[in-house]
Design an enzyme around this catalytic site. Structure first.
Site, PDB file in Angstrom:
ATOM      1  N   ASP A 145      -0.006   5.167   1.014  1.00  0.00           N
ATOM      2  CA  ASP A 145      -0.186   6.085   2.136  1.00  0.00           C
ATOM      3  C   ASP A 145      -0.325   5.308   3.444  1.00  0.00           C
ATOM      4  O   ASP A 145      -1.173   4.429   3.560  1.00  0.00           O
ATOM      5  CB  ASP A 145      -1.436   6.933   1.931  1.00  0.00           C
ATOM      6  CG  ASP A 145      -1.361   7.764   0.668  1.00  0.00           C
ATOM      7  OD1 ASP A 145      -0.634   8.766   0.669  1.00  0.00           O
ATOM      8  OD2 ASP A 145      -2.016   7.399  -0.322  1.00  0.00           O
ATOM      9  N   ASP A 155      -1.438  -1.021   5.869  1.00  0.00           N
ATOM     10  CA  ASP A 155      -1.717  -0.559   7.232  1.00  0.00           C
ATOM     11  C   ASP A 155      -3.199  -0.398   7.519  1.00  0.00           C
ATOM     12  O   ASP A 155      -3.566   0.131   8.564  1.00  0.00           O
ATOM     13  CB  ASP A 155      -1.022   0.786   7.482  1.00  0.00           C
ATOM     14  CG  ASP A 155      -1.676   1.932   6.719  1.00  0.00           C
ATOM     15  OD1 ASP A 155      -2.052   2.935   7.354  1.00  0.00           O
ATOM     16  OD2 ASP A 155      -1.810   1.821   5.489  1.00  0.00           O
ATOM     17  N   ASP A 183       0.872  -1.157   0.000  1.00  0.00           N
ATOM     18  CA  ASP A 183       0.000   0.000   0.000  1.00  0.00           C
ATOM     19  C   ASP A 183       0.925   1.228   0.000  1.00  0.00           C
ATOM     20  O   ASP A 183       2.121   1.111   0.295  1.00  0.00           O
ATOM     21  CB  ASP A 183      -0.889  -0.043   1.244  1.00  0.00           C
ATOM     22  CG  ASP A 183      -1.740   1.186   1.405  1.00  0.00           C
ATOM     23  OD1 ASP A 183      -2.403   1.575   0.429  1.00  0.00           O
ATOM     24  OD2 ASP A 183      -1.734   1.769   2.499  1.00  0.00           O
TER      25      ASP A 183
END
Length: 218
Positions: free
Chosen positions: A13, A169, A11
């Site tokens: 950001d 995250d 991922d």
């Protein structure tokens, strides 16, 4: 892991890049144009991984979904004018990517950020020739938690999903990876709201620091 993955996907950001400062600047610019005070930075930061719509929901809680949706293109335009002014890599990310390069392991990015903006971030950090594949939130009609973007990345790399490793995250990252049949790592260093518990997301691995990802590889 029993054997090294054929590629590691990330991922963007909250996993590779701490983009909250630049996103907050775009949000507060939009707020100022509407005669509103700046939003609390800590509150905005906690939802960065959930995307622009989540950030606008924090910034404009009194507006309905349709009204906030109308603001999204302007927000993205403001953000696009300063993609990597204050954004930084999370601690250990540079060493992690260098370690993958040293091992000859390809790595790529699968994000819900619009592809054009994601490419701007990739270019801003000098990753254009290092990033083997980049799939954005508008590359396909679907986005995470749908597994399609992860499967698309694997197809572009010529590998099976089961032979890749995904690091993210947010719960949607884990959900997408599990639906794709791809092992995943829940990154504890990213953005989370109060009550989010990555240990309950059922990821195969949990990493407290970016450097810990290399330690998972045989």
């Amino acid at each position: 892991m029993a054997q090294a993955p054929a590629a590691v996907l990330f991922d963007l950001d909250g996993t590779l890049v701490d983009s909250a400062p630049d996103l907050a600047r775009a949000t507060n610019r939009l707020l100022a144009e509407h005669g509103r005070p700046p939003v609390d930075y800590a509150r905005l930061r906690s939802v960065v991984s959930k995307g622009g719509r989540a950030m606008l929901a924090v910034a404009f809680p009194d507006l309905d979904e349709a009204a906030r949706e109308a603001l999204l293109p302007v927000f993205l335009r403001y953000y696009g004018e300063g993609l990597a002014l204050e954004s930084v890599l999370f601690d250990g990310v540079d060493a992690l990517l260098a370690g993958l390069d040293a091992r000859g392991l390809r790595w790529g990015i699968v994000t819900n950020k619009p592809e054009g903006l994601a490419r701007g971030v990739v270019d801003g950090f000098g990753w254009r020739t290092r990033c083997a594949v980049l799939v954005g939130g508008d590359t396909l009609p679907t986005r995470k938690p749908d597994p399609g973007t992860l499967l698309h990345a694997c197809a572009a790399l010529g590998i099976d999903a089961a032979d890749a490793l995904y690091v993210g995250d947010d719960l949607r990252d884990v959900q997408a990876a599990r639906a794709a049949g791809m092992p995943c790592v829940a990154a504890l260093w990213g953005y989370r709201e109060d009550g989010d518990d990555p240990h309950r997301w059922e990821a195969e691995h949990v990493a407290a620091h970016a450097g810990d990802v290399l330690g998972l590889l045989p």
